[in-house]
Design a protein around this motif. Structure first.
Motif, PDB file in Angstrom:
ATOM      1  N   LEU A  32       0.840  -1.185   0.000  1.00  0.00           N
ATOM      2  CA  LEU A  32       0.000   0.000   0.000  1.00  0.00           C
ATOM      3  C   LEU A  32       0.881   1.244   0.000  1.00  0.00           C
ATOM      4  O   LEU A  32       1.980   1.242   0.568  1.00  0.00           O
ATOM      5  N   GLN A  33       0.393   2.297  -0.641  1.00  0.00           N
ATOM      6  CA  GLN A  33       1.147   3.535  -0.754  1.00  0.00           C
ATOM      7  C   GLN A  33       1.366   4.156   0.623  1.00  0.00           C
ATOM      8  O   GLN A  33       0.443   4.298   1.415  1.00  0.00           O
ATOM      9  N   ARG A  34       2.604   4.543   0.885  1.00  0.00           N
ATOM     10  CA  ARG A  34       2.946   5.096   2.206  1.00  0.00           C
ATOM     11  C   ARG A  34       2.438   6.533   2.365  1.00  0.00           C
ATOM     12  O   ARG A  34       2.221   7.258   1.392  1.00  0.00           O
ATOM     13  N   ASN A  35       2.294   6.930   3.636  1.00  0.00           N
ATOM     14  CA  ASN A  35       1.918   8.307   3.988  1.00  0.00           C
ATOM     15  C   ASN A  35       0.733   8.805   3.162  1.00  0.00           C
ATOM     16  O   ASN A  35       0.755   9.897   2.587  1.00  0.00           O
ATOM     17  N   ALA A  36      -0.289   7.991   3.089  1.00  0.00           N
ATOM     18  CA  ALA A  36      -1.438   8.335   2.246  1.00  0.00           C
ATOM     19  C   ALA A  36      -2.732   7.864   2.906  1.00  0.00           C
ATOM     20  O   ALA A  36      -2.712   7.126   3.897  1.00  0.00           O
ATOM     21  N   GLU A  37      -3.827   8.331   2.351  1.00  0.00           N
ATOM     22  CA  GLU A  37      -5.133   7.776   2.699  1.00  0.00           C
ATOM     23  C   GLU A  37      -5.544   6.897   1.535  1.00  0.00           C
ATOM     24  O   GLU A  37      -6.075   7.380   0.525  1.00  0.00           O
ATOM     25  N   VAL A  38      -5.288   5.601   1.637  1.00  0.00           N
ATOM     26  CA  VAL A  38      -5.501   4.699   0.511  1.00  0.00           C
ATOM     27  C   VAL A  38      -6.939   4.194   0.506  1.00  0.00           C
ATOM     28  O   VAL A  38      -7.552   3.982   1.555  1.00  0.00           O
ATOM     29  N   ASN A  39      -7.460   4.014  -0.671  1.00  0.00           N
ATOM     30  CA  ASN A  39      -8.825   3.500  -0.821  1.00  0.00           C
ATOM     31  C   ASN A  39      -8.852   1.995  -0.558  1.00  0.00           C
ATOM     32  O   ASN A  39      -7.955   1.262  -0.977  1.00  0.00           O
ATOM     33  N   PHE A  40      -9.893   1.559   0.105  1.00  0.00           N
ATOM     34  CA  PHE A  40     -10.064   0.130   0.413  1.00  0.00           C
ATOM     35  C   PHE A  40     -11.554  -0.176   0.274  1.00  0.00           C
ATOM     36  O   PHE A  40     -12.391   0.528   0.844  1.00  0.00           O
ATOM     37  N   TRP A  41     -11.867  -1.219  -0.481  1.00  0.00           N
ATOM     38  CA  TRP A  41     -13.286  -1.499  -0.736  1.00  0.00           C
ATOM     39  C   TRP A  41     -13.542  -2.995  -0.934  1.00  0.00           C
ATOM     40  O   TRP A  41     -12.624  -3.795  -1.076  1.00  0.00           O
ATOM     41  N   GLY A  42     -14.822  -3.339  -0.959  1.00  0.00           N
ATOM     42  CA  GLY A  42     -15.226  -4.723  -1.178  1.00  0.00           C
ATOM     43  C   GLY A  42     -16.740  -4.808  -1.228  1.00  0.00           C
ATOM     44  O   GLY A  42     -17.442  -3.803  -1.390  1.00  0.00           O
ATOM     45  N   TRP A  43     -17.243  -6.031  -1.049  1.00  0.00           N
ATOM     46  CA  TRP A  43     -18.679  -6.259  -1.142  1.00  0.00           C
ATOM     47  C   TRP A  43     -19.142  -7.134   0.030  1.00  0.00           C
ATOM     48  O   TRP A  43     -18.442  -8.062   0.447  1.00  0.00           O
ATOM     49  N   GLY A  44     -20.302  -6.823   0.545  1.00  0.00           N
ATOM     50  CA  GLY A  44     -20.866  -7.605   1.638  1.00  0.00           C
ATOM     51  C   GLY A  44     -22.374  -7.602   1.555  1.00  0.00           C
ATOM     52  O   GLY A  44     -22.971  -6.990   0.651  1.00  0.00           O
ATOM     53  N   ASN A  45     -23.000  -8.243   2.491  1.00  0.00           N
ATOM     54  CA  ASN A  45     -24.459  -8.240   2.517  1.00  0.00           C
ATOM     55  C   ASN A  45     -24.959  -6.811   2.736  1.00  0.00           C
ATOM     56  O   ASN A  45     -24.452  -6.091   3.596  1.00  0.00           O
ATOM     57  N   ARG A  46     -25.911  -6.374   1.925  1.00  0.00           N
ATOM     58  CA  ARG A  46     -26.358  -4.989   2.001  1.00  0.00           C
ATOM     59  C   ARG A  46     -26.783  -4.636   3.419  1.00  0.00           C
ATOM     60  O   ARG A  46     -27.503  -5.382   4.090  1.00  0.00           O
ATOM     61  N   GLY A  47     -26.294  -3.492   3.853  1.00  0.00           N
ATOM     62  CA  GLY A  47     -26.631  -3.009   5.183  1.00  0.00           C
ATOM     63  C   GLY A  47     -25.830  -3.613   6.308  1.00  0.00           C
ATOM     64  O   GLY A  47     -25.947  -3.181   7.458  1.00  0.00           O
TER      65      GLY A  47
END
Length: 463
Positions: A32-47
């Motif tokens: 992951l890129q250092r000294n940053a706010e990196v995006n992180f995402w995925g999928w799960g059961n809605r709600g």
């Protein structure tokens, strides 16, 4: 028995309702890129609630999956280091990503000259393989899969760099990672997303091409072939878009050979592609690229398509935060579209990044590019961008330096070097109008700056 079945059904349904999925590139061994706010995402059961805890902070982040079953957040990363873990929990589901490093992440893309690797019998890579075990270099090799519709995931995950995993990885990408790691002393991650023989239209979102008459007309000049797709956006959809937003430091690009059929529109196309990528990521990352090498495209004498495309690549330097390396001196055989000296190409690209992105101090680290000219009597004085020191010639005379008057007939020129200026003349041409240098498909010119970088081919006319 009935009660046991009910309990089992409740447990199973509970796990299913809490289960989440991550894109393949959020995996063990990633960087992951250092000294940053990196995006992180995925999928799960809605709600459903998802808790993400990175081990470098041990601060849990709680978010909810949307009605589209997607969750996303930002993880604040520290200075380079590791290994770390990221724990993802949702209900009874728990996943731990392990052996994560924090460092610098770069994307390498383009066609075959970026894609070529040890499996292509590149001598430099074959010699490198026994020593190519680097725990602090991580590789993400994107599979060659095209799609006519936008995709959300890929088939590939991060791996540590070893003699085995790097064998089918971009040679240029590997040598870049090796140099950046040695100079910056931080972990380096490289994503290789390249496909031989592909045009820039394939790497640009289709709607952008289809909505622009000029871009679309040029895109139609790309013909179907069994070894590649031919539709606009087909590689953007499946080989870039799925991980757009995965925080990167910048891009290295080597492509253009497949666009000589529409050379006159390449500057617009290339600049449009760069903008579309930056828009998808949401920030203006550096974009460093290679000017295509000398090669015999069998062009008509009056239409040197390779030279004309190189000219278009120079124009793209007007796009902010771009840089170009010239490789006219790295081609032993103009009958081979794949020059084998990938290590030096990688060194030049790496130097651009080290100086312009990371602040290393240096002068004359770019190949000189034609800036302007002045006709003074029987001489034409050429000035260059990116040149503070003097010019030098490797040999007795500058190769492929030509001069012409209003007749538009070019003949070999004489010259004088005056510091960082080039004075061009021929006693037989009393009223010179134009100069050309190395302006052919196959020219391997021998004019350099003081650091040994070749001057980019140019012409002062538009004939």
């Amino acid at each position: 028995m009935k009660n046991i079945l009910i309990i089992l059904l409740i447990l199973v349904s509970g796990k299913l309702s809490a289960q989440i999925n991550l894109p393949a590139f959020f995996s063990d061994n990633m960087i992951l890129q250092r000294n940053a706010e990196v995006n992180f995402w995925g999928w799960g059961n809605r709600g459903s609630e998802v808790t993400i805890t990175p081990s470098w902070s041990n601060q849990p982040i709680k978010i909810k999956a949307s009605g589209h079953a997607r969750f996303e957040t930002k993880l604040k990363t520290p200075e380079a280091g590791g290994p770390y873990e990221i724990t993802i929990v949702s209900g009874a589901y728990k996943k731990i990503l392990k052996n994560i490093l924090i460092g610098e992440v770069w994307l390498c893309s383009g066609q075959s000259n970026m894609q070529w690797n040890a499996n292509n019998q590149l001598k430099e890579m074959l010699e490198e393989l026994p020593e190519a075990n680097h725990a602090n270099i991580r590789l993400l090799n994107i599979s060659n899969v095209a799609s006519l519709t936008p995709q959300d995931d890929i088939f590939d995950s991060w791996v540590a760099c070893t003699s085995e995993t790097v064998r089918n990885f971009s040679a240029i990408g590997y040598f870049i990672a090796k140099q950046l790691q040695a100079d910056l002393k931080v972990p380096i991650g490289v994503i290789n997303s390249s496909w031989g023989g592909t045009a820039a239209e394939f790497w640009t979102p289709a709607n952008i091409i289809l909505e622009d008459a000029e871009l679309l007309q040029n895109a139609k000049k790309q013909r179907p072939a069994p070894s590649k797709p031919h539709e606009p956006g087909s590689l953007w959809n499946s080989m870039i878009r799925p991980f757009a937003g995965y925080t990167i430091a910048g891009v290295f690009w080597y492509q253009g050979e497949s666009n000589i059929v529409s050379y006159n529109g390449y500057n617009k196309l290339f600049g449009t592609m760069i903008k579309s990528w930056r828009d998808a990521w949401g920030y203006e990352f550096p974009f460093y690229y290679v000017q295509i090498a000398p090669y015999d495209y069998k062009s008509k004498p009056e239409e040197q398509r390779g030279a004309l495309l190189r000219e278009q690549q120079i124009k793209t330097l007007n796009v902010p935060k771009t840089g170009m390396v010239v490789v006219t001196d790295l081609v032993p055989d103009v009958a081979n579209i794949h020059p084998t000296q990938k290590k030096e190409v990688a060194r030049r690209l790496s130097e651009l990044a080290l100086i312009e992105t990371y602040g290393k101090k240096s002068d004359d680290y770019k190949s000189p590019v034609y800036k302007s000219h002045l006709v003074q009597g029987d001489k034409i004085i050429i000035e260059f961008d990116y040149l503070k020191g003097s010019l030098k010639v490797n040999g007795a005379h500058i190769i492929d330096l030509l001069i012409a008057n209003e007749s538009q007939k070019f003949i070999p020129a004489d010259y004088k070097i005056s510091g960082n200026k080039l004075l061009v003349y021929n006693k037989a041409v009393k009223n010179p109008v134009a100069v050309r240098f190395g302006f052919s498909d196959v020219s391997m010119s021998n004019l350099f700056n003081s650091k040994g970088l070749p001057v980019s081919p140019f012409r002062t006319d538009n004939w």
